[in-house]
Design an enzyme around this catalytic site. Sequence first.
Site: not given
Ligand code: AHR
Length: 497
Positions: A172, A291
């Site tokens: 990110e 994610e």
């Molecule tokens: O999954 C929790 C967090 O969400 C991760 O560390 C990050 O990549 C995202 O913002």
Amino acid sequence: MTAATVQLNTNNHVGQIDRRIFGGFLEHLGRAIYGGVYEPASPLADTFGNRLDVIGKLRELRMPIVRYPGGNFVSCYDWRDGIGPREKRPQRKDEAWKSIESNQFGADEFMRWAKLLGTEPMMAVNLGTRRAAEAVELLQYCNSNTGQWADERKKNGHADPYDVKLWCLGNEMDGPWQSGHCSDVEYSTRSCDASSQMKKIDPTIQTIVCGSSGPTMKTYLQWDRTVLENCWETADYISAHYYASNERNDTPWFLAEGVQIDRIIDDYAKLFEQVRQTKNSKKKIYLSFDEWNVWYRQRGGDGGWHEAPHLLEEVYNLEDALVCAQYLNAFIRRADVVKIACLAQIVNVIAPILTHRDGLLVQSIFHPIELMSKNASGVSLQTKIDSPTYKAGERGDVPAIDISATYNPETCDTSFFIVNRNPKSPATVTLRFDDRLFTKIAVAEGLGGQDPKIANSWESPNAVERFAVDAKIVDGNLEVPVKAPGFAALRVATTTR
Ligand code: AHR
């Protein structure tokens, strides 16, 4: 009652499903590692400290890959703190989650854990506070037979390389919350550099560049375009992240989150095509949706500088489970675009499993994921669907039925994963093949028909009921009842028509 029909033909498909869409994500965050997968003090742990009850439950999800060690954590992590004799490993402040990291679990412990689980590691490198040089060293530690870092691994008792194939280049990086956050151009330089140097060390690896952190970012798609244009030749995948939220507490609206997930995948599919055409390239880049989940209740990320604090311990209900089923439906439907996806996360932190020292609790979202991972196989079929709509709040009229379908040409089995998003009207879905007849129902299980807010708890661990679905074969077609709202998973044998 909602009556929907679905027309299918085994020749109309979008290609083979990549099983890596059933992956998971494990971060040094809260109690995911310490007190989650690793807890030497638990009576349920093996001699290495791995929680065997957690391993047993996670095995049911059949995750072919697990991404590690972050997430935001990775962007200020020095992987070298987590190797070597345990008593010599430093305690560090983790700036991402304002927690204390003991470093008792590191790369070697993760590899042992992954082997025990029966999954492939998907490693992330730090491109926030570190650069290509450290990434190359970690790769050498994991995959090389010779060299300083391979020797170090051997010295630590691990003679054979781990042969890690998938490498995430940062996390990110367009997010201002990210350590070492930078511009799209700067990130392109960092990641292309890391990718090409790493591939020189091990040409068999594949790399994943960071896409934008999500569709609400100002940088969404523009960041991705720049990164793709700059890294097209060296990268293999670009990441997408999305967390669904029902902060507005509008169930009909929330239950149509599949519309948003489809949109994100579609955005990337179009972008890939545009960049490929501009570059006049034959090469393909795919999406790593690494994610995904529902996450909106436990947003606070401040661990108060404690070790393994309770962070992001979201409790999941039935409506969340139905949204999770729609994520996987979307990944299956777009098997041509999405090759990797990771449920974020897997234990305690926004997870299907919660633990305490002596046991674990299965959450609602576990069930559709387990049913889909177990039963999807072969190619992803196109579905010609005729579904009544329902009023999904601000989204307007949305088809009540969300479905994905798979066909395995070797076994002639078909699988269907059906969500009835309409919380007010139960559905009957009739499935018909042009070229096949259904013969025998092997699996028919579901969830739903209860209060969408119902959730499992330590006091009531089976409050969210999983039940047999009363599906029928009528004249070679399949009729499936789905509760309001609800989910049904089916595996059915077929023969030629
Ligand atoms: O999954 C929790 C967090 O969400 C991760 O560390 C990050 O990549 C995202 O913002």
